[in-house]
Design a protein around this motif. Structure first.
Motif, PDB file in Angstrom:
ATOM      1  N   ASP A 299      13.474  70.736  27.745  1.00 53.51           N
ATOM      2  CA  ASP A 299      14.802  71.217  27.356  1.00 53.51           C
ATOM      3  C   ASP A 299      15.891  70.498  28.143  1.00 53.51           C
ATOM      4  OD1 ASP A 299      13.693  73.001  25.569  1.00 53.51           O
ATOM      5  OD2 ASP A 299      13.924  74.760  26.859  1.00 53.51           O
ATOM      6  N   ASN A 300      15.636  70.279  29.416  1.00 48.52           N
ATOM      7  CA  ASN A 300      16.634  69.610  30.257  1.00 48.52           C
ATOM      8  C   ASN A 300      16.901  68.181  29.821  1.00 48.52           C
ATOM      9  OD1 ASN A 300      17.009  71.857  31.898  1.00 48.52           O
ATOM     10  ND2 ASN A 300      15.455  71.236  33.373  1.00 48.52           N
ATOM     11  N   GLY A 301      15.925  67.592  29.121  1.00 47.79           N
ATOM     12  CA  GLY A 301      16.125  66.238  28.626  1.00 47.79           C
ATOM     13  C   GLY A 301      17.303  66.135  27.682  1.00 47.79           C
ATOM     14  N   VAL A 302      17.533  67.162  26.881  1.00 45.24           N
ATOM     15  CA  VAL A 302      18.668  67.148  25.963  1.00 45.24           C
ATOM     16  C   VAL A 302      19.976  67.179  26.755  1.00 45.24           C
ATOM     17  CG1 VAL A 302      19.835  68.397  24.118  1.00 45.24           C
ATOM     18  CG2 VAL A 302      17.347  68.207  24.098  1.00 45.24           C
ATOM     19  N   LEU A 303      20.061  68.022  27.777  1.00 44.21           N
ATOM     20  CA  LEU A 303      21.275  68.115  28.592  1.00 44.21           C
ATOM     21  C   LEU A 303      21.612  66.783  29.245  1.00 44.21           C
ATOM     22  CD1 LEU A 303      20.540  71.497  30.430  1.00 44.21           C
ATOM     23  CD2 LEU A 303      22.039  71.152  28.465  1.00 44.21           C
ATOM     24  N   VAL A 304      20.607  66.160  29.851  1.00 41.84           N
ATOM     25  CA  VAL A 304      20.835  64.910  30.563  1.00 41.84           C
ATOM     26  C   VAL A 304      21.205  63.802  29.594  1.00 41.84           C
ATOM     27  CG1 VAL A 304      19.685  63.107  31.922  1.00 41.84           C
ATOM     28  CG2 VAL A 304      19.426  65.513  32.556  1.00 41.84           C
ATOM     29  N   ARG A 305      20.573  63.752  28.444  1.00 40.51           N
ATOM     30  CA  ARG A 305      20.890  62.696  27.475  1.00 40.51           C
ATOM     31  C   ARG A 305      22.254  62.927  26.830  1.00 40.51           C
ATOM     32  NH1 ARG A 305      14.529  62.922  26.601  1.00 40.51           N
ATOM     33  NH2 ARG A 305      14.043  61.110  27.900  1.00 40.51           N
ATOM     34  N   MET A 306      22.626  64.179  26.636  1.00 43.43           N
ATOM     35  CA  MET A 306      23.994  64.458  26.191  1.00 43.43           C
ATOM     36  C   MET A 306      24.997  63.941  27.224  1.00 43.43           C
ATOM     37  SD  MET A 306      23.692  68.339  24.640  1.00 43.43           S
ATOM     38  CE  MET A 306      25.392  68.418  24.045  1.00 43.43           C
ATOM     39  N   ALA A 307      24.691  64.187  28.498  1.00 44.46           N
ATOM     40  CA  ALA A 307      25.580  63.735  29.572  1.00 44.46           C
ATOM     41  C   ALA A 307      25.691  62.215  29.575  1.00 44.46           C
ATOM     42  CB  ALA A 307      25.070  64.234  30.916  1.00 44.46           C
ATOM     43  N   LEU A 308      24.584  61.517  29.398  1.00 41.51           N
ATOM     44  CA  LEU A 308      24.621  60.052  29.382  1.00 41.51           C
ATOM     45  C   LEU A 308      25.476  59.535  28.234  1.00 41.51           C
ATOM     46  CD1 LEU A 308      20.916  59.116  30.226  1.00 41.51           C
ATOM     47  CD2 LEU A 308      22.924  58.811  31.688  1.00 41.51           C
ATOM     48  N   PHE A 309      25.305  60.106  27.052  1.00 39.52           N
ATOM     49  CA  PHE A 309      26.113  59.653  25.910  1.00 39.52           C
ATOM     50  C   PHE A 309      27.597  59.931  26.151  1.00 39.52           C
ATOM     51  CE2 PHE A 309      22.168  60.251  23.129  1.00 39.52           C
ATOM     52  CZ  PHE A 309      21.917  58.903  23.064  1.00 39.52           C
ATOM     53  N   ALA A 310      27.911  61.115  26.687  1.00 43.07           N
ATOM     54  CA  ALA A 310      29.309  61.462  26.931  1.00 43.07           C
ATOM     55  C   ALA A 310      29.949  60.523  27.944  1.00 43.07           C
ATOM     56  CB  ALA A 310      29.409  62.909  27.413  1.00 43.07           C
ATOM     57  N   LEU A 311      29.175  60.117  28.941  1.00 40.34           N
ATOM     58  CA  LEU A 311      29.694  59.211  29.961  1.00 40.34           C
ATOM     59  C   LEU A 311      29.790  57.777  29.440  1.00 40.34           C
ATOM     60  CD1 LEU A 311      27.716  60.671  32.988  1.00 40.34           C
ATOM     61  CD2 LEU A 311      30.221  60.615  32.780  1.00 40.34           C
ATOM     62  N   ILE A 312      28.762  57.319  28.734  1.00 33.43           N
ATOM     63  CA  ILE A 312      28.756  55.952  28.221  1.00 33.43           C
ATOM     64  C   ILE A 312      29.886  55.731  27.213  1.00 33.43           C
ATOM     65  CG2 ILE A 312      27.442  54.304  26.809  1.00 33.43           C
ATOM     66  CD1 ILE A 312      24.889  55.526  28.058  1.00 33.43           C
ATOM     67  N   LEU A 313      30.119  56.743  26.361  1.00 34.20           N
ATOM     68  CA  LEU A 313      31.161  56.629  25.340  1.00 34.20           C
ATOM     69  C   LEU A 313      32.488  57.223  25.810  1.00 34.20           C
ATOM     70  CD1 LEU A 313      29.034  57.272  22.138  1.00 34.20           C
ATOM     71  CD2 LEU A 313      29.784  55.099  23.110  1.00 34.20           C
ATOM     72  N   ASP A 314      32.533  57.602  27.086  1.00 32.51           N
ATOM     73  CA  ASP A 314      33.779  57.966  27.770  1.00 32.51           C
ATOM     74  C   ASP A 314      34.477  59.170  27.134  1.00 32.51           C
ATOM     75  OD1 ASP A 314      35.532  57.665  29.861  1.00 32.51           O
ATOM     76  OD2 ASP A 314      36.789  56.188  28.840  1.00 32.51           O
ATOM     77  N   VAL A 315      33.691  60.209  26.831  1.00 30.78           N
ATOM     78  CA  VAL A 315      34.286  61.430  26.267  1.00 30.78           C
ATOM     79  C   VAL A 315      33.916  62.669  27.084  1.00 30.78           C
ATOM     80  CG1 VAL A 315      34.364  60.521  23.906  1.00 30.78           C
ATOM     81  CG2 VAL A 315      32.325  61.767  24.681  1.00 30.78           C
ATOM     82  N   ALA A 316      33.401  62.490  28.296  1.00 28.17           N
ATOM     83  CA  ALA A 316      32.922  63.639  29.078  1.00 28.17           C
ATOM     84  C   ALA A 316      34.020  64.664  29.321  1.00 28.17           C
ATOM     85  CB  ALA A 316      32.349  63.146  30.406  1.00 28.17           C
ATOM     86  N   ASP A 317      35.272  64.209  29.418  1.00 27.75           N
ATOM     87  CA  ASP A 317      36.376  65.132  29.674  1.00 27.75           C
ATOM     88  C   ASP A 317      37.007  65.662  28.392  1.00 27.75           C
ATOM     89  OD1 ASP A 317      37.444  62.737  28.868  1.00 27.75           O
ATOM     90  OD2 ASP A 317      39.071  62.710  30.345  1.00 27.75           O
ATOM     91  N   GLN A 318      36.410  65.322  27.241  1.00 26.01           N
ATOM     92  CA  GLN A 318      36.971  65.755  25.955  1.00 26.01           C
ATOM     93  C   GLN A 318      36.059  66.716  25.199  1.00 26.01           C
ATOM     94  OE1 GLN A 318      38.380  62.373  23.544  1.00 26.01           O
ATOM     95  NE2 GLN A 318      38.167  61.084  25.363  1.00 26.01           N
ATOM     96  N   VAL A 319      34.851  66.939  25.729  1.00 26.93           N
ATOM     97  CA  VAL A 319      33.840  67.717  24.999  1.00 26.93           C
ATOM     98  C   VAL A 319      34.347  69.104  24.640  1.00 26.93           C
ATOM     99  CG1 VAL A 319      31.537  68.738  25.145  1.00 26.93           C
ATOM    100  CG2 VAL A 319      31.929  66.427  26.006  1.00 26.93           C
ATOM    101  N   ASP A 320      34.997  69.782  25.579  1.00 27.30           N
ATOM    102  CA  ASP A 320      35.424  71.162  25.351  1.00 27.30           C
ATOM    103  C   ASP A 320      36.633  71.267  24.428  1.00 27.30           C
ATOM    104  OD1 ASP A 320      33.400  71.993  27.024  1.00 27.30           O
ATOM    105  OD2 ASP A 320      34.678  72.120  28.794  1.00 27.30           O
ATOM    106  N   LYS A 321      37.359  70.173  24.255  1.00 27.81           N
ATOM    107  CA  LYS A 321      38.589  70.235  23.471  1.00 27.81           C
ATOM    108  C   LYS A 321      38.328  70.523  21.996  1.00 27.81           C
ATOM    109  CE  LYS A 321      41.191  67.201  26.576  1.00 27.81           C
ATOM    110  NZ  LYS A 321      41.926  65.909  26.722  1.00 27.81           N
ATOM    111  N   SER A 322      37.155  70.122  21.513  1.00 23.78           N
ATOM    112  CA  SER A 322      36.840  70.368  20.102  1.00 23.78           C
ATOM    113  C   SER A 322      35.775  71.447  19.938  1.00 23.78           C
ATOM    114  CB  SER A 322      36.360  69.070  19.433  1.00 23.78           C
ATOM    115  OG  SER A 322      35.174  68.596  20.048  1.00 23.78           O
ATOM    116  N   ALA A 323      35.642  72.302  20.948  1.00 20.39           N
ATOM    117  CA  ALA A 323      34.578  73.315  20.928  1.00 20.39           C
ATOM    118  C   ALA A 323      34.948  74.508  20.040  1.00 20.39           C
ATOM    119  CB  ALA A 323      34.309  73.812  22.345  1.00 20.39           C
ATOM    120  N   ARG A 324      33.947  75.049  19.400  1.00 25.11           N
ATOM    121  CA  ARG A 324      34.088  76.304  18.653  1.00 25.11           C
ATOM    122  C   ARG A 324      32.760  77.032  18.684  1.00 25.11           C
ATOM    123  NH1 ARG A 324      31.344  76.030  13.927  1.00 25.11           N
ATOM    124  NH2 ARG A 324      31.075  73.987  12.908  1.00 25.11           N
ATOM    125  N   GLU A 325      32.789  78.320  18.350  1.00 23.95           N
ATOM    126  CA  GLU A 325      31.554  79.102  18.318  1.00 23.95           C
ATOM    127  C   GLU A 325      30.754  78.733  17.071  1.00 23.95           C
ATOM    128  OE1 GLU A 325      32.335  83.247  18.684  1.00 23.95           O
ATOM    129  OE2 GLU A 325      33.070  83.094  20.741  1.00 23.95           O
TER     130      GLU A 325
END
Length: 333
Positions: A299-325
């Motif tokens: 399960d943790n593999g998904v979290l870490v790979r999400m983090a890598l994609f967010a960092l590589i594509l430079d959106v780590a600080d934007q993830v929450d801006k488009s969040a919804r339930e």
């Protein structure tokens, strides 16, 4: 390191601060991985998933991670379904497919092949495993799991790595990441023929860590925080018969665990575990052991790979801006 636009090819790219940054971003991904929230931060982005070697967890979790960030996934699996079967070079494949993707994840059976591909690619490339060489994202998720399971700093960690340490790329990458911490004690348990390459051992010792080599399972698991078991990498052997010589040599079951391990020793495995009767390196009778972390590890593999994609594509600080339930029924435990 500067993650934006970077390829992730080797754990040697990371300093300790880089790992802490990845883990901090991974922590923030949990509500999205658990489907409590939805984000579309990578809407319109495309991941090229290129797996020329069999894979379940790595391939699906990379795709899942990208989808959870709102991106789309295109996959190539196996040589027969690619133009490489027609004689196309890695260079040509990289030049073409990087025109169709914003980031590529690649697994290949030959050591160094992903680096060769990345050198020709026009977009970042993540190494999903290159032969017996490295598996950096697996090492990151392993380290992330260890930190969550032990609940403290990794300085002073005691870990036993067991099984095929010669061909096991997961342990090759993990031991090199552990080098970045302080006062690590590693016990390497394997048949002599499948021992950890000496270069990795020497690196650890030069970094001031303690490394013990053994071929006895019960001697190696008695005073460690983590037991990290690996399967025999039969695809790396010249014949099935040769692989069978080592299969089932270091089996851990509940009886052995109770007798020799400390009560809170965490059991890990990169998966797949070989559950055939002749192997069974982690017995099914461990399934109810609360210290069996292998599925939390996955399960943790998904979290870490999400983090890598967010960092590589430079959106780590934007993830929450488009969040919804989410608007569908979900149950995650």
């Amino acid at each position: 390191m500067n993650f934006a636009g970077a390829s992730i090819l080797s754990v040697d790219q990371f300093e300790r601060a880089d790992i802490e940054k990845i883990f901090a971003v991974a922590d923030k991904m949990e509500p999205y991985a658990k489907r409590q929230l939805v984000t579309r931060v990578l809407e319109g982005a495309i991941l090229g998933n290129m797996f020329f070697e069999p894979s379940t967890r790595t391939r699906v979790s990379f795709g899942c991670a990208f989808n959870l960030l709102g991106g789309e996934v295109r996959e190539t699996t196996g040589f027969k379904s690619s133009a490489i079967a027609k004689g196309e070079s890695l260079y040509d494949t990289a030049r073409v497919l990087s025109g169709y993707s914003d980031v590529i994840c690649m697994r290949h059976p030959e050591s160094g092949s992903v680096g060769e591909f990345a050198a020709a690619s026009r977009v970042p490339v993540v190494n999903g495993g290159d032969g017996a060489n490295e598996h950096p994202s697996q090492a990151l998720l392993d380290l992330y799991t260890i930190q969550k399971e032990v609940g403290r700093s990794l300085d002073g960690l005691r870990i036993a790595m067991i099984g095929d340490l010669k061909f096991g790329r997961t342990v090759h990458s993990l031991i090199r990441l552990l080098k970045l911490y302080r006062n690590i004690h590693v016990v390497l348990v394997s048949p002599a023929e499948l021992s950890m390459p000496e270069s990795y051992i020497e690196e650890m010792r030069l970094a001031g860590h303690s490394v013990e080599v053994s071929n006895e399972l019960t001697d190696g698991i008695g005073s460690v925080d983590i037991v990290y078991s690996t399967r025999i990498q039969e695809e790396r052997f010249e014949s099935q018969e040769e692989a069978d010589l080592y299969r089932g040599r270091f089996r851990l079951n509940q009886q052995i665990y109770t007798k020799y391990c400390q009560p809170n020793t965490v059991i890990m495995h990169p998966l797949p575990r070989d559950s055939r009767s002749g192997a069974n390196e982690l017995d099914n009778d461990l399934n109810q052991n609360p210290n069996l972390a292998i599925f939390r590890q996955a399960d943790n593999g998904v979290l870490v790979r999400m983090a890598l994609f967010a960092l590589i594509l430079d959106v780590a600080d934007q993830v929450d801006k488009s969040a919804r339930e989410v608007n569908w029924y979900h149950r995650r435990t």
